[in-house]
Design an enzyme around this catalytic site. Structure first.
Site, PDB file in Angstrom:
ATOM      1  N   LYS A   1       0.834  -1.217   0.000  1.00  0.00           N
ATOM      2  CA  LYS A   1       0.000   0.000   0.000  1.00  0.00           C
ATOM      3  C   LYS A   1       0.858   1.252   0.000  1.00  0.00           C
ATOM      4  O   LYS A   1       2.059   1.204   0.243  1.00  0.00           O
ATOM      5  CB  LYS A   1      -0.950  -0.038   1.204  1.00  0.00           C
ATOM      6  CG  LYS A   1      -2.078  -1.039   0.947  1.00  0.00           C
ATOM      7  CD  LYS A   1      -3.209  -0.946   1.926  1.00  0.00           C
ATOM      8  CE  LYS A   1      -4.292  -1.943   1.491  1.00  0.00           C
ATOM      9  NZ  LYS A   1      -5.271  -2.200   2.534  1.00  0.00           N
TER      10      LYS A   1
ATOM     11  N   ARG B   1      -3.136 -10.149   5.108  1.00  0.00           N
ATOM     12  CA  ARG B   1      -3.574 -10.227   3.705  1.00  0.00           C
ATOM     13  C   ARG B   1      -2.450  -9.658   2.846  1.00  0.00           C
ATOM     14  O   ARG B   1      -2.147  -8.470   2.947  1.00  0.00           O
ATOM     15  CB  ARG B   1      -4.855  -9.413   3.552  1.00  0.00           C
ATOM     16  CG  ARG B   1      -5.448  -9.411   2.153  1.00  0.00           C
ATOM     17  CD  ARG B   1      -6.710  -8.541   2.109  1.00  0.00           C
ATOM     18  NE  ARG B   1      -7.297  -8.550   0.785  1.00  0.00           N
ATOM     19  CZ  ARG B   1      -6.905  -7.768  -0.210  1.00  0.00           C
ATOM     20  NH1 ARG B   1      -5.932  -6.907  -0.043  1.00  0.00           N
ATOM     21  NH2 ARG B   1      -7.479  -7.848  -1.389  1.00  0.00           N
TER      22      ARG B   1
HETATM   23  N1  HH2 Z   1      -7.249  -3.945   0.917  1.00  0.00           N
HETATM   24  C1  HH2 Z   1      -7.580  -4.004  -0.397  1.00  0.00           C
HETATM   25  C2  HH2 Z   1      -8.661  -4.787  -0.822  1.00  0.00           C
HETATM   26  N2  HH2 Z   1      -9.364  -5.530   0.057  1.00  0.00           N
HETATM   27  N3  HH2 Z   1      -9.735  -6.265   2.271  1.00  0.00           N
HETATM   28  C3  HH2 Z   1      -9.411  -6.234   3.580  1.00  0.00           C
HETATM   29  N4  HH2 Z   1     -10.089  -6.969   4.458  1.00  0.00           N
HETATM   30  N5  HH2 Z   1      -8.377  -5.465   4.041  1.00  0.00           N
HETATM   31  C4  HH2 Z   1      -7.641  -4.692   3.211  1.00  0.00           C
HETATM   32  O1  HH2 Z   1      -6.732  -3.987   3.697  1.00  0.00           O
HETATM   33  C5  HH2 Z   1      -7.957  -4.689   1.821  1.00  0.00           C
HETATM   34  C6  HH2 Z   1      -9.035  -5.507   1.377  1.00  0.00           C
HETATM   35  C7  HH2 Z   1      -6.779  -3.244  -1.402  1.00  0.00           C
HETATM   36  O2  HH2 Z   1      -5.720  -4.039  -1.893  1.00  0.00           O
HETATM   37  P1  HH2 Z   1      -5.709  -4.827  -3.284  1.00  0.00           P
HETATM   38  O3  HH2 Z   1      -6.751  -5.901  -3.312  1.00  0.00           O
HETATM   39  O4  HH2 Z   1      -4.341  -5.314  -3.560  1.00  0.00           O
HETATM   40  O5  HH2 Z   1      -6.002  -3.707  -4.359  1.00  0.00           O
HETATM   41  P2  HH2 Z   1      -7.282  -3.361  -5.230  1.00  0.00           P
HETATM   42  O6  HH2 Z   1      -8.387  -3.051  -4.275  1.00  0.00           O
HETATM   43  O7  HH2 Z   1      -6.834  -2.164  -6.044  1.00  0.00           O
HETATM   44  O8  HH2 Z   1      -7.617  -4.551  -6.067  1.00  0.00           O
END
Ligand code: HH2
Length: 272
Positions: A218, A252
């Site tokens: 992040k 995660r």
């Molecule tokens: N962060 C993201 C998405 N889902 N779910 C939980 N529970 N906690 C988090 O911190 C979280 C999440 C964002 O990360 P990512 O899936 O890599 O990116 P994107 O939303 O752009 O697909």
């Protein structure tokens, strides 16, 4: 107390690694995968030791293009179906009740909702399934969350919100042993808010349910290291380790292999 997660009972006496499988064109760090590539990636993460796989069909980054229910289903269902029967729980990352129901029918045993099941019908979609729920804090909507977020006391505010959502889940007959909470790093938080939450993460343990932390790649890691998104693995592993040291039971992450190794070292030291 184990986490009830569909047919799985997850023993959280050792911290678990949730591997991220994005089936999106536009996720902030690993977008661009269609269903076939996402399935191959998921199998790689399993080889690397992921304890849970979190499958998402819509990016949550600020300004990401909204995705219709049908588009999201078209992205995630082939991946869930391709993974049916794997030895670890599959989590669906969605805030849409229709997607929750379809994913549960396709074999998901956890629902991870960045909107904390606030959509109409979200708790109802999950209640009878026996699946686990990850309830995350976010300040503001996906569009507004990074526009000057402010708190009197970020830890107290996040905790009060999460406590309220645990109570709401219980009012929908969802038992505590199915619930995980997440402070939502980067969701309506400045670098300072994120660092305070990480430093004081232990406070969330008094909510009486396991804590999940998602810090991987992040922008806070980018700000601290000066690295572009694809070069944030080492910083992310350090953050995951700090989260576990401060009580997180599930992390995660995108970089599963490195995180698994780091947690093996942590675990060996802690057991002494
Ligand atoms: N962060 C993201 C998405 N889902 N779910 C939980 N529970 N906690 C988090 O911190 C979280 C999440 C964002 O990360 P990512 O899936 O890599 O990116 P994107 O939303 O752009 O697909």
């Amino acid at each position: 107390m184990p986490l009830h997660c569909g047919q799985f009972k997850l023993d959280l006496s050792r911290p678990l690694v949730m591997g991220i499988v994005n089936v999106t064109p536009d996720s902030f760090s690993d977008g661009g995968r269609g269903a076939d590539a996402a399935l191959r990636h998921a199998l790689e993460l399993l080889e690397q030791g992921a304890d849970i796989l979190d499958i998402g069909g819509e990016s949550t980054r600020p300004g990401a293009a909204p995705v219709s229910e049908q588009q999201e289903l078209d992205r995630v269902l082939p991946v869930l179906e391709g993974l049916r029967g794997v030895a670890v729980p599959l989590s669906i990352d969605t805030y849409k009740p229709v997607v929750m129901r379809a994913a549960l029918a396709a074999g998901a045993s956890m629902v991870n909702d960045v909107d904390a099941f606030q959509a109409d019908g979200a708790f109802e979609a999950v209640a009878d399934s026996g699946a686990a729920l990850c309830v995350m804090h976010r300040k503001g909507s996906a569009q507004t969350m990074q526009l000057q977020p402010s708190y009197e006391d970020v830890v107290a505010e996040v905790m009060a919100f999460l406590h309220g959502r645990i109570v709401a889940a219980q009012q929908h007959c969802i038992a505590r042993d199915r619930i995980v909470v997440d402070p939502g790093f980067g969701f309506g938080k400045t670098l300072e808010h994120n660092l305070t939450l990480l430093r004081e993460l232990d406070a969330l343990s008094c909510l009486g349910v396991p804590v999940l932390a998602g810090i991987s790649r992040k922008s806070m890691i980018g700000m601290l290291t000066g690295r572009d998104v694809e070069q944030r693995a080492f910083g992310s592993v350090a953050a995951a380790l700090m989260a576990v040291e401060h009580g997180a039971r599930i992390v995660r992450v995108h970089d599963v292999a490195g995180t698994v190794d780091a947690l093996k070292v942590w675990q060996a030291v802690r057991q002494d």
